[in-house]
Design a protein around this motif. Structure first.
Motif, mmCIF file in Angstrom:
data_model
loop_
_atom_site.group_PDB
_atom_site.id
_atom_site.type_symbol
_atom_site.label_atom_id
_atom_site.label_comp_id
_atom_site.label_asym_id
_atom_site.label_seq_id
_atom_site.Cartn_x
_atom_site.Cartn_y
_atom_site.Cartn_z
ATOM 1 N N ASP A 121 -7.551 12.110 9.923
ATOM 2 C CA ASP A 121 -8.982 11.844 10.053
ATOM 3 C C ASP A 121 -9.741 12.284 8.801
ATOM 4 O OD1 ASP A 121 -8.495 10.875 12.585
ATOM 5 O OD2 ASP A 121 -9.136 12.706 13.621
ATOM 6 N N VAL A 122 -9.338 13.435 8.226
ATOM 7 C CA VAL A 122 -9.974 13.907 6.995
ATOM 8 C C VAL A 122 -9.826 12.876 5.887
ATOM 9 C CG1 VAL A 122 -9.789 15.624 5.150
ATOM 10 C CG2 VAL A 122 -9.774 16.368 7.543
ATOM 11 N N LEU A 123 -8.679 12.208 5.843
ATOM 12 C CA LEU A 123 -8.400 11.213 4.805
ATOM 13 C C LEU A 123 -8.872 9.816 5.177
ATOM 14 C CD1 LEU A 123 -4.774 12.357 3.940
ATOM 15 C CD2 LEU A 123 -6.744 12.486 2.416
ATOM 16 N N ASP A 124 -9.417 9.665 6.389
ATOM 17 C CA ASP A 124 -9.797 8.343 6.890
ATOM 18 C C ASP A 124 -8.591 7.406 6.861
ATOM 19 O OD1 ASP A 124 -11.545 6.522 8.022
ATOM 20 O OD2 ASP A 124 -12.207 5.721 6.085
ATOM 21 N N ALA A 125 -7.438 7.946 7.247
ATOM 22 C CA ALA A 125 -6.195 7.180 7.295
ATOM 23 C C ALA A 125 -5.797 6.982 8.748
ATOM 24 C CB ALA A 125 -5.084 7.916 6.544
ATOM 25 N N PRO A 126 -5.239 5.825 9.092
ATOM 26 C CA PRO A 126 -4.870 5.572 10.495
ATOM 27 C C PRO A 126 -3.668 6.402 10.924
ATOM 28 C CG PRO A 126 -4.179 3.747 9.101
ATOM 29 C CD PRO A 126 -4.993 4.653 8.229
ATOM 30 N N PHE A 127 -3.816 7.115 12.037
ATOM 31 C CA PHE A 127 -2.719 7.912 12.584
ATOM 32 C C PHE A 127 -1.763 7.037 13.385
ATOM 33 C CE2 PHE A 127 -0.971 10.871 15.829
ATOM 34 C CZ PHE A 127 -0.384 11.800 14.980
ATOM 35 N N ALA A 128 -2.315 6.185 14.230
ATOM 36 C CA ALA A 128 -1.485 5.253 14.987
ATOM 37 C C ALA A 128 -0.912 4.199 14.043
ATOM 38 C CB ALA A 128 -2.317 4.585 16.082
ATOM 39 N N GLY A 129 0.313 3.813 14.286
ATOM 40 C CA GLY A 129 0.938 2.796 13.452
ATOM 41 C C GLY A 129 1.383 3.276 12.087
ATOM 42 N N ARG A 130 1.413 4.601 11.874
ATOM 43 C CA ARG A 130 1.743 5.109 10.544
ATOM 44 C C ARG A 130 3.211 4.858 10.169
ATOM 45 N NH1 ARG A 130 1.635 8.992 14.264
ATOM 46 N NH2 ARG A 130 2.983 10.837 14.192
ATOM 47 N N GLY A 131 4.060 4.652 11.161
ATOM 48 C CA GLY A 131 5.459 4.396 10.846
ATOM 49 C C GLY A 131 5.645 3.131 10.031
ATOM 50 N N GLU A 132 4.947 2.068 10.405
ATOM 51 C CA GLU A 132 5.019 0.811 9.653
ATOM 52 C C GLU A 132 4.495 0.993 8.236
ATOM 53 O OE1 GLU A 132 4.079 -3.570 11.126
ATOM 54 O OE2 GLU A 132 2.231 -2.500 10.614
ATOM 55 N N VAL A 133 3.436 1.787 8.105
ATOM 56 C CA VAL A 133 2.879 2.085 6.784
ATOM 57 C C VAL A 133 3.907 2.808 5.926
ATOM 58 C CG1 VAL A 133 1.123 3.434 5.572
ATOM 59 C CG2 VAL A 133 0.508 2.120 7.619
ATOM 60 N N ILE A 134 4.575 3.803 6.494
ATOM 61 C CA ILE A 134 5.563 4.567 5.731
ATOM 62 C C ILE A 134 6.678 3.670 5.234
ATOM 63 C CG2 ILE A 134 7.296 6.398 5.891
ATOM 64 C CD1 ILE A 134 5.446 7.665 8.060
ATOM 65 N N ASP A 135 7.187 2.797 6.080
ATOM 66 C CA ASP A 135 8.279 1.915 5.670
ATOM 67 C C ASP A 135 7.872 1.072 4.461
ATOM 68 O OD1 ASP A 135 9.820 2.901 7.735
ATOM 69 O OD2 ASP A 135 9.461 1.207 9.066
ATOM 70 N N GLU A 136 6.652 0.558 4.472
ATOM 71 C CA GLU A 136 6.191 -0.239 3.339
ATOM 72 C C GLU A 136 6.014 0.623 2.091
ATOM 73 O OE1 GLU A 136 2.889 -2.797 3.889
ATOM 74 O OE2 GLU A 136 3.803 -3.882 5.579
ATOM 75 N N TYR A 137 5.444 1.807 2.260
ATOM 76 C CA TYR A 137 5.204 2.656 1.107
ATOM 77 C C TYR A 137 6.518 3.037 0.416
ATOM 78 C CZ TYR A 137 0.218 3.453 2.193
ATOM 79 O OH TYR A 137 -1.127 3.311 2.402
ATOM 80 N N LEU A 138 7.542 3.350 1.201
ATOM 81 C CA LEU A 138 8.827 3.709 0.601
ATOM 82 C C LEU A 138 9.403 2.543 -0.199
ATOM 83 C CD1 LEU A 138 10.588 5.715 3.464
ATOM 84 C CD2 LEU A 138 9.222 6.584 1.563
ATOM 85 N N GLN A 139 9.223 1.333 0.297
ATOM 86 C CA GLN A 139 9.712 0.169 -0.435
ATOM 87 C C GLN A 139 8.930 -0.037 -1.730
ATOM 88 O OE1 GLN A 139 10.740 -3.329 2.274
ATOM 89 N NE2 GLN A 139 9.748 -1.927 3.737
ATOM 90 N N LEU A 140 7.626 0.219 -1.676
ATOM 91 C CA LEU A 140 6.829 0.093 -2.897
ATOM 92 C C LEU A 140 7.235 1.152 -3.919
ATOM 93 C CD1 LEU A 140 3.219 -0.900 -3.387
ATOM 94 C CD2 LEU A 140 3.942 1.247 -4.407
ATOM 95 N N TRP A 141 7.486 2.398 -3.473
ATOM 96 C CA TRP A 141 7.962 3.434 -4.401
ATOM 97 C C TRP A 141 9.181 2.942 -5.167
ATOM 98 C CZ3 TRP A 141 8.186 8.679 -1.270
ATOM 99 C CH2 TRP A 141 6.885 9.075 -0.940
ATOM 100 N N LYS A 142 10.136 2.388 -4.454
ATOM 101 C CA LYS A 142 11.375 1.941 -5.101
ATOM 102 C C LYS A 142 11.093 0.811 -6.084
ATOM 103 C CE LYS A 142 14.230 3.252 -1.135
ATOM 104 N NZ LYS A 142 15.152 2.790 -0.071
ATOM 105 N N ALA A 143 10.137 -0.069 -5.759
ATOM 106 C CA ALA A 143 9.776 -1.139 -6.684
ATOM 107 C C ALA A 143 9.190 -0.579 -7.978
ATOM 108 C CB ALA A 143 8.780 -2.089 -6.019
ATOM 109 N N VAL A 144 8.415 0.504 -7.867
ATOM 110 C CA VAL A 144 7.834 1.134 -9.049
ATOM 111 C C VAL A 144 8.897 1.874 -9.853
ATOM 112 C CG1 VAL A 144 6.197 2.917 -9.818
ATOM 113 C CG2 VAL A 144 5.546 1.328 -7.991
ATOM 114 N N TRP A 145 9.847 2.490 -9.178
ATOM 115 C CA TRP A 145 10.807 3.377 -9.827
ATOM 116 C C TRP A 145 11.976 2.657 -10.498
ATOM 117 C CZ3 TRP A 145 11.237 7.128 -5.055
ATOM 118 C CH2 TRP A 145 10.134 7.990 -5.056
#
Length: 301
Positions: A121-145
């Motif tokens: 809430d402090v970050l104005d980030a969605p708590f529900a559904g965060r698992g789907e967000v994490i999966d995408e973020y990890l894939q983006l990290w690998k694309a950058v790296w």
């Protein structure tokens, strides 16, 4: 499984308010290095509940590890665990790549979903559904790296850029070890991770999770991730502790050695001690480091 691989032994950095002044943290890190621990691991929070039960002093994890890197040559630097949705994925990927370069390729990126809705809430980030967000973020990290253009398109994030630097020293990228004890974390470790790094699971529960992890990784056509174990807070003492409430890696030295043996028999190759129990002073935590280095590590390696 057998103990075919040598084990590494890390230690989590203190984070309670009365333990978390920078000079005390630096002393802790240097002493852990001198005593032969293999890694330093740092927890990631913004703010967790009111004091005094909960800490209000939380350093930015990549920044703190970058500052400690030169003081602990050769030690692994681990995030225990970095809460993935707290940072924009492109920014996080750059921060972590920079840390890997600064440290000479010593970074292990432990990742987690987070449990504190208040922090989201402090970050104005969605708590529900965060698992789907994490999966995408990890894939983006690998694309950058990894080599080549940094291209990823998902539901929550997109990136289409030419090759980006700096590249991490670790190849193909810093290992991603997924924290969390439940089915979603195990699934994420099997499909996106290089390791599984749960917290405070009893050996019998860990065994069931490790079996599920191996099965899911095999279905995905991926190698079984590295097995790591992160202990929970509690003291280690020369004499055994007679209590049903003892958690693994706490209690008497022989009890701790028996715990390590049980996890090693399951295939665990990395163990993280969490010695900074909330009631201990910084000096008492250093005594815990000494005890483990003298009475546990020589018999556990």
């Amino acid at each position: 499984m057998t103990r075919s691989e040598p084990a590494t032994f890390g230690v989590a950095m203190p984070f309670y308010d009365h333990q978390a002044d920078y000079e005390s943290l630096l002393t802790f890190a240097r002493r852990a290095h001198e005593l032969g621990f293999d890694g330093l691991w740092v927890s990631d929070h913004l703010v967790v509940g009111p004091p005094p039960e909960n800490s209000r002093t939380w350093y930015d994890v990549p920044t703190l590890l970058a500052g400690l890197a030169a003081h602990v040559p050769g030690m692994t630097l681990g995030t225990d665990v970095l809460i993935v949705p707290y940072r924009h994925p492109f920014l996080a990927a750059k921060m972590l790549a920079t840390l890997d370069v600064i440290s000479g390729g010593r970074l292990i990126v432990g990742v987690g979903a987070g449990h504190s809705q208040h922090e989201f809430d402090v970050l104005d980030a969605p708590f529900a559904g965060r698992g789907e967000v994490i999966d995408e973020y990890l894939q983006l990290w690998k694309a950058v790296w990894t080599d080549g253009p940094a291209v990823f398109t998902g539901k929550h994030v997109r990136l289409d850029e030419p090759e980006l630097g700096p590249r991490p020293i670790s190849k193909p990228h810093p290992p991603i070890w997924v924290g969390g004890n439940g089915p979603a974390a195990i699934r994420r470790a099997a499909t996106h991770g290089d390791g599984w790094h749960p917290l405070a699971l009893p050996p019998e529960v860990y065994a069931a999770g490790a079996a599920q992890l191996a099965e899911l990784a095999d279905r995905a056509g991926r190698p079984t991730p590295t097995l790591s174990y992160s202990g929970y807070f509690g003291e280690i003492t020369p004499k055994p502790v007679d209590t049903d409430r003892r958690v693994p890696l706490t209690g008497g030295v022989q009890q701790v050695l028996d715990d390590i043996g049980a996890y090693r028999d399951l295939g665990v190759t990395n163990v993280v001690f969490r010695l900074a129990a909330p009631h201990l002073t910084s000096d008492q935590i250093l005594d815990q480091l000494e005890l483990v280095a003298t009475d546990v590590l020589p018999h556990a390696r």
